[in-house]
Design a protein around this motif. Structure first.
Motif, PDB file in Angstrom:
ATOM      1  N   SER A 139       0.212  -1.600   0.221  1.00 27.52           N
ATOM      2  CA  SER A 139      -0.009  -0.189  -0.097  1.00 27.52           C
ATOM      3  C   SER A 139       0.707   1.384  -0.377  1.00 27.52           C
ATOM      4  N   ILE A 140       1.718   1.582   1.125  1.00 29.13           N
ATOM      5  CA  ILE A 140       2.998   2.063   1.335  1.00 29.13           C
ATOM      6  C   ILE A 140       3.178   2.313  -0.758  1.00 29.13           C
ATOM      7  N   SER A 141       4.022   1.527  -0.415  1.00 31.60           N
ATOM      8  CA  SER A 141       4.616   1.600  -2.080  1.00 31.60           C
ATOM      9  C   SER A 141       3.968   2.249  -2.912  1.00 31.60           C
ATOM     10  N   ASP A 142       2.547   1.534  -3.522  1.00 30.66           N
ATOM     11  CA  ASP A 142       1.932   1.756  -4.352  1.00 30.66           C
ATOM     12  C   ASP A 142       1.232   3.362  -4.491  1.00 30.66           C
ATOM     13  N   ARG A 143       1.049   3.810  -3.520  1.00 31.19           N
ATOM     14  CA  ARG A 143       0.903   4.870  -3.042  1.00 31.19           C
ATOM     15  C   ARG A 143       2.288   6.095  -3.714  1.00 31.19           C
ATOM     16  N   HIS A 144       3.842   5.572  -3.595  1.00 36.49           N
ATOM     17  CA  HIS A 144       4.213   6.481  -3.622  1.00 36.49           C
ATOM     18  C   HIS A 144       4.634   6.083  -5.180  1.00 36.49           C
ATOM     19  N   SER A 145       4.315   5.213  -5.454  1.00 32.34           N
ATOM     20  CA  SER A 145       3.994   5.016  -6.906  1.00 32.34           C
ATOM     21  C   SER A 145       3.552   6.144  -8.092  1.00 32.34           C
ATOM     22  N   ARG A 146       2.331   6.290  -7.522  1.00 30.65           N
ATOM     23  CA  ARG A 146       0.875   7.653  -7.841  1.00 30.65           C
ATOM     24  C   ARG A 146       2.938   8.690  -8.046  1.00 30.65           C
ATOM     25  N   LEU A 147       2.841   9.119  -6.992  1.00 26.30           N
ATOM     26  CA  LEU A 147       2.965  10.497  -6.615  1.00 26.30           C
ATOM     27  C   LEU A 147       4.131  10.802  -7.649  1.00 26.30           C
ATOM     28  N   ARG A 148       5.133   9.520  -7.320  1.00 24.81           N
ATOM     29  CA  ARG A 148       6.584   9.769  -8.956  1.00 24.81           C
ATOM     30  C   ARG A 148       5.708   9.612  -9.889  1.00 24.81           C
ATOM     31  N   GLY A 149       4.791   8.910 -10.558  1.00 22.04           N
ATOM     32  CA  GLY A 149       4.358   8.549 -11.665  1.00 22.04           C
ATOM     33  C   GLY A 149       4.376   9.828 -12.723  1.00 22.04           C
ATOM     34  N   VAL A 150       3.544  11.147 -11.440  1.00 15.00           N
ATOM     35  CA  VAL A 150       3.369  12.243 -11.966  1.00 15.00           C
ATOM     36  C   VAL A 150       3.913  13.029 -12.164  1.00 15.00           C
ATOM     37  N   TRP A 151       5.274  13.192 -12.039  1.00 17.54           N
ATOM     38  CA  TRP A 151       6.775  13.470 -12.018  1.00 17.54           C
ATOM     39  C   TRP A 151       6.925  12.560 -13.450  1.00 17.54           C
ATOM     40  N   GLY A 152       7.273  11.671 -13.631  1.00 15.70           N
ATOM     41  CA  GLY A 152       7.412  10.148 -14.623  1.00 15.70           C
ATOM     42  C   GLY A 152       6.489  11.073 -16.049  1.00 15.70           C
ATOM     43  N   PHE A 153       5.381  11.307 -15.692  1.00 19.59           N
ATOM     44  CA  PHE A 153       4.427  11.701 -16.909  1.00 19.59           C
ATOM     45  C   PHE A 153       5.000  13.304 -17.038  1.00 19.59           C
ATOM     46  N   ILE A 154       5.502  13.882 -16.483  1.00 20.91           N
ATOM     47  CA  ILE A 154       5.365  14.920 -16.841  1.00 20.91           C
ATOM     48  C   ILE A 154       6.845  15.692 -17.920  1.00 20.91           C
ATOM     49  N   GLY A 155       7.880  14.550 -17.234  1.00 21.01           N
ATOM     50  CA  GLY A 155       9.306  15.021 -17.702  1.00 21.01           C
ATOM     51  C   GLY A 155       8.953  13.514 -19.331  1.00 21.01           C
TER      52      GLY A 155
END
Length: 265
Positions: A139-155
């Motif tokens: 659950s913790i890892s999934d939350r972190h993944s969604r947040l950094r996924g936004v930055w990957g999308f911006i990239g």
């Protein structure tokens, strides 16, 4: 504080500014005139922000922007202290029984370790304890993944919008071929959007994504260490054997600082 993030931002920024100033023959006014373009800002920044809000829920995007600050304040992990605490808990459990850990659990600062100890004190079987802790980690890892996924999308989106802005600039430039004096400035403006997109991606978005991923991997490794300790306490493993298990999670240089606990019998 994570000095690497601060040093990286400063060094990269100064590298860009100094190279611009050299190209502009150290004229700040000319540098601003050459590299600052309101239309390009609107296309790249506006388009990128619009895209990310389309791609992700509003709350997730806002949370990911707040997570930017996390690259300067990594999770305070001290595996040596955690290992020593686990070994002390293991020794106590061997001497006085699992139930004796209940009072001590109230003083445990790490919520993951505290949760695991309370589960075994409550008499949960080892499979249930492992299942609950693994779900917590996922659950913790999934939350972190969604947040950094936004930055990957911006990239990925920023350079695309930069290229789109270049296309718009080139189209407008071609429509004014009868004015040769406008071709040079028009081409420069068209290319600035590509420059902005590359800066957003490579200076901010992708490095932030990478740093957040690294911090998540560190945190998950520590939680694996804690789970191994909790399950070993539940199984009644000898603290000396447990110590060797837990040391495998950390580097050789960190292992030498751990205060060994007795046999625990």
């Amino acid at each position: 504080m994570e000095l690497g993030s601060l040093i990286g931002l400063i060094v990269a920024f100064l590298s860009m500014i100094i190279s611009m100033l050299i190209g502009a023959e150290w004229s700040l006014a000319f540098m601003v005139e050459a590299f600052v373009d309101a239309t390009s800002v609107i296309i790249v920044f506006g388009g990128t922000i619009g895209s990310v809000f389309i791609a992700y829920p509003f709350k997730t995007v806002i949370a990911s922007f707040k997570a930017f600050g996390n690259i300067f304040k990594p999770v305070d992990l001290n595996p040596q202290t955690l290992i020593e605490n686990i070994l002390e808990l293991s020794s106590q459990a061997r001497r006085e029984g699992i139930l004796s850990l209940e009072a001590r659990a109230e003083n445990i600062d790490d919520p993951f370790l505290k949760k695991g100890i309370m589960l075994i004190v409550d008499g949960s079987n080892i499979e249930l304890v492992q299942n609950i802790l693994e779900k917590e980690m996922n659950s913790i890892s999934d939350r972190h993944s969604r947040l950094r996924g936004v930055w990957g999308f911006i990239g990925g989106a920023a350079p695309a919008w930069g290229m789109l802005g270049t296309f718009i600039g080139l189209i407008l430039m071609l429509l004014n071929l009868d004015d040769p004096d406008a071709l040079g400035p028009g081409m420069a403006t068209a290319l600035i959007t590509t420059f902005y997109g590359a800066v957003i991606a490579n200076y901010i978005a992708l490095p932030v994504e990478s740093k957040l991923k690294f911090f998540n991997e560190e945190e998950m490794l520590i939680k694996e260490l804690l789970m191994e300790g909790i399950l070993s306490i539940h199984a009644g493993d000898n603290p000396r054997i447990l110590e060797e298990k837990l040391k495998s999670f950390i580097s050789p240089s960190q292992r030498t600082t751990i205060k060994s606990i007795g046999g625990g019998e």
